[in-house]
Design a protein around this motif. Sequence first.
Motif, PDB file in Angstrom:
ATOM      1  N   VAL A   2      25.957  39.669  36.983  1.00 11.81           N
ATOM      2  CA  VAL A   2      25.226  39.284  35.764  1.00 11.81           C
ATOM      3  C   VAL A   2      26.056  39.653  34.533  1.00 11.81           C
ATOM      4  O   VAL A   2      26.221  38.839  33.622  1.00 11.81           O
ATOM      5  CB  VAL A   2      23.828  39.945  35.724  1.00 11.81           C
ATOM      6  CG1 VAL A   2      23.186  39.781  34.350  1.00 11.81           C
ATOM      7  CG2 VAL A   2      22.930  39.364  36.800  1.00 11.81           C
TER       8      VAL A   2
ATOM      9  N   LEU B  31      18.835  31.678  32.322  1.00  7.42           N
ATOM     10  CA  LEU B  31      18.568  32.947  32.988  1.00  7.42           C
ATOM     11  C   LEU B  31      17.180  32.811  33.608  1.00  7.42           C
ATOM     12  O   LEU B  31      16.205  32.557  32.894  1.00  7.42           O
ATOM     13  CB  LEU B  31      18.601  34.117  32.010  1.00  7.42           C
ATOM     14  CG  LEU B  31      19.896  34.323  31.213  1.00  7.42           C
ATOM     15  CD1 LEU B  31      19.766  35.533  30.297  1.00  7.42           C
ATOM     16  CD2 LEU B  31      21.095  34.460  32.117  1.00  7.42           C
TER      17      LEU B  31
ATOM     18  N   ASP C 276      14.366  34.385  36.626  1.00  8.12           N
ATOM     19  CA  ASP C 276      13.989  35.431  37.574  1.00  8.12           C
ATOM     20  C   ASP C 276      12.473  35.592  37.552  1.00  8.12           C
ATOM     21  O   ASP C 276      11.805  35.131  36.633  1.00  8.12           O
ATOM     22  CB  ASP C 276      14.656  36.757  37.209  1.00  8.12           C
ATOM     23  CG  ASP C 276      14.620  37.761  38.343  1.00  8.12           C
ATOM     24  OD1 ASP C 276      15.289  37.513  39.364  1.00  8.12           O
ATOM     25  OD2 ASP C 276      13.928  38.781  38.220  1.00  8.12           O
TER      26      ASP C 276
ATOM     27  N   ASP D 175      10.859  38.419  36.998  1.00  3.74           N
ATOM     28  CA  ASP D 175      10.489  39.249  35.843  1.00  3.74           C
ATOM     29  C   ASP D 175      11.674  39.945  35.163  1.00  3.74           C
ATOM     30  O   ASP D 175      11.479  40.668  34.195  1.00  3.74           O
ATOM     31  CB  ASP D 175       9.457  40.301  36.258  1.00  3.74           C
ATOM     32  CG  ASP D 175       9.967  41.227  37.352  1.00  3.74           C
ATOM     33  OD1 ASP D 175      11.171  41.193  37.682  1.00  3.74           O
ATOM     34  OD2 ASP D 175       9.139  41.980  37.890  1.00  3.74           O
ATOM     35  N   PHE D 176      12.881  39.758  35.652  1.00  2.00           N
ATOM     36  CA  PHE D 176      14.106  40.341  35.082  1.00  2.00           C
ATOM     37  C   PHE D 176      14.108  41.873  35.113  1.00  2.00           C
ATOM     38  O   PHE D 176      14.900  42.509  34.425  1.00  2.00           O
ATOM     39  CB  PHE D 176      14.355  39.862  33.645  1.00  2.00           C
ATOM     40  CG  PHE D 176      14.593  38.387  33.535  1.00  2.00           C
ATOM     41  CD1 PHE D 176      15.826  37.840  33.838  1.00  2.00           C
ATOM     42  CD2 PHE D 176      13.572  37.537  33.145  1.00  2.00           C
ATOM     43  CE1 PHE D 176      16.053  36.474  33.743  1.00  2.00           C
ATOM     44  CE2 PHE D 176      13.787  36.165  33.047  1.00  2.00           C
ATOM     45  CZ  PHE D 176      15.032  35.633  33.337  1.00  2.00           C
TER      46      PHE D 176
ATOM     47  N   TRP E  71      17.602  43.318  36.144  1.00  2.00           N
ATOM     48  CA  TRP E  71      18.787  42.773  35.478  1.00  2.00           C
ATOM     49  C   TRP E  71      19.270  43.793  34.436  1.00  2.00           C
ATOM     50  O   TRP E  71      18.460  44.508  33.840  1.00  2.00           O
ATOM     51  CB  TRP E  71      18.445  41.471  34.769  1.00  2.00           C
ATOM     52  CG  TRP E  71      18.181  40.300  35.672  1.00  2.00           C
ATOM     53  CD1 TRP E  71      17.323  40.246  36.735  1.00  2.00           C
ATOM     54  CD2 TRP E  71      18.755  39.002  35.571  1.00  2.00           C
ATOM     55  NE1 TRP E  71      17.336  39.007  37.298  1.00  2.00           N
ATOM     56  CE2 TRP E  71      18.206  38.213  36.605  1.00  2.00           C
ATOM     57  CE3 TRP E  71      19.677  38.435  34.709  1.00  2.00           C
ATOM     58  CZ2 TRP E  71      18.564  36.884  36.790  1.00  2.00           C
ATOM     59  CZ3 TRP E  71      20.021  37.110  34.891  1.00  2.00           C
ATOM     60  CH2 TRP E  71      19.474  36.337  35.931  1.00  2.00           C
TER      61      TRP E  71
ATOM     62  N   LEU F  74      19.882  43.611  31.388  1.00  2.00           N
ATOM     63  CA  LEU F  74      19.762  42.950  30.089  1.00  2.00           C
ATOM     64  C   LEU F  74      19.583  43.905  28.915  1.00  2.00           C
ATOM     65  O   LEU F  74      19.742  43.498  27.772  1.00  2.00           O
ATOM     66  CB  LEU F  74      18.606  41.942  30.118  1.00  2.00           C
ATOM     67  CG  LEU F  74      18.805  40.766  31.069  1.00  2.00           C
ATOM     68  CD1 LEU F  74      17.571  39.877  31.078  1.00  2.00           C
ATOM     69  CD2 LEU F  74      20.048  39.969  30.709  1.00  2.00           C
TER      70      LEU F  74
ATOM     71  N   LEU G 151      15.185  30.609  29.222  1.00  2.00           N
ATOM     72  CA  LEU G 151      14.689  31.736  30.003  1.00  2.00           C
ATOM     73  C   LEU G 151      13.492  31.240  30.795  1.00  2.00           C
ATOM     74  O   LEU G 151      12.590  30.623  30.225  1.00  2.00           O
ATOM     75  CB  LEU G 151      14.241  32.873  29.096  1.00  2.00           C
ATOM     76  CG  LEU G 151      15.294  33.548  28.236  1.00  2.00           C
ATOM     77  CD1 LEU G 151      14.635  34.505  27.247  1.00  2.00           C
ATOM     78  CD2 LEU G 151      16.281  34.294  29.112  1.00  2.00           C
TER      79      LEU G 151
ATOM     80  N   ALA H 151      10.702  32.624  33.797  1.00  2.00           N
ATOM     81  CA  ALA H 151      10.215  33.756  34.598  1.00  2.00           C
ATOM     82  C   ALA H 151       8.796  33.492  35.064  1.00  2.00           C
ATOM     83  O   ALA H 151       8.089  32.661  34.496  1.00  2.00           O
ATOM     84  CB  ALA H 151      10.256  35.039  33.779  1.00  2.00           C
TER      85      ALA H 151
ATOM     86  N   LEU I 147      10.139  42.415  31.368  1.00  2.00           N
ATOM     87  CA  LEU I 147      11.300  42.237  30.499  1.00  2.00           C
ATOM     88  C   LEU I 147      11.061  42.895  29.143  1.00  2.00           C
ATOM     89  O   LEU I 147      11.919  43.616  28.633  1.00  2.00           O
ATOM     90  CB  LEU I 147      11.608  40.748  30.325  1.00  2.00           C
ATOM     91  CG  LEU I 147      12.789  40.387  29.437  1.00  2.00           C
ATOM     92  CD1 LEU I 147      14.088  40.894  30.010  1.00  2.00           C
ATOM     93  CD2 LEU I 147      12.848  38.891  29.242  1.00  2.00           C
TER      94      LEU I 147
ATOM     95  N   HIS J 242      13.427  46.185  28.796  1.00  6.08           N
ATOM     96  CA  HIS J 242      14.636  45.780  28.084  1.00  6.08           C
ATOM     97  C   HIS J 242      14.348  45.526  26.595  1.00  6.08           C
ATOM     98  O   HIS J 242      14.447  44.395  26.115  1.00  6.08           O
ATOM     99  CB  HIS J 242      15.228  44.525  28.718  1.00  6.08           C
ATOM    100  CG  HIS J 242      15.501  44.650  30.183  1.00  6.08           C
ATOM    101  ND1 HIS J 242      16.347  45.609  30.707  1.00  6.08           N
ATOM    102  CD2 HIS J 242      15.026  43.954  31.247  1.00  6.08           C
ATOM    103  CE1 HIS J 242      16.388  45.475  32.029  1.00  6.08           C
ATOM    104  NE2 HIS J 242      15.593  44.481  32.374  1.00  6.08           N
TER     105      HIS J 242
ATOM    106  N   GLY K  15      16.307  33.891  41.422  1.00 11.35           N
ATOM    107  CA  GLY K  15      17.017  34.665  40.398  1.00 11.35           C
ATOM    108  C   GLY K  15      18.341  33.980  40.150  1.00 11.35           C
ATOM    109  O   GLY K  15      19.177  33.899  41.058  1.00 11.35           O
TER     110      GLY K  15
END
Length: 174
Positions: free
Chosen positions: A32, A49, A51, A53-54, A57, A59, A80, A82, A88, A92, A121
């Motif tokens: 990533v 991007l 996924d 729920d990230f 990652w 990020l 994005l 999700a 996220l 993040h 993902g």
Amino acid sequence: MSDAEARDSPAPDPVELPEGRLVGRVAFADAVRQGIGAAASQAWPMLWLVDDDFADWPLGERSVIAALNAWAQRGRRMRLLARDFSALRTLHPRFTAWRTTWAHLIEAHAVPQTSPHELPGVIWTADWTLERLDPVRCSLVASRAPERRVALHERLDEWWMKGRPAFAPTTLGL
């Protein structure tokens, strides 16, 4: 070096990106980071991007945000996608702030009706893809193969159409 020499010299090699099968959370996080770094250095115009729920990652890392800042310029677009963006936002905060700053470049959709791990993902670009095939064992495939990019893009477009706008850059309240 003269202008003629500069024109005749070979183009710089693309950033080294992983290719093939990879396994493990460290390999995924590194891929990533490398993918987002390449998006910035190679000025990729479109970046997806995707996924559940990230959550896992990288990020929120300063280096990833710096690469995203370098990537974010006029004419760039990010999608994005999700199942749920709440992790996220919570995990993040740097990325959430970055998303607010660059909201004019970013579209975000949620597909809440999907089951956990049903949404792939993915990092998708017109030059390279990363797809996590099994989020539990964290097995993934990275590829520059055109046929893989096209097939993956078609799947992502289908998911995008099932989603609805989400992850607003700001929240309004009374």
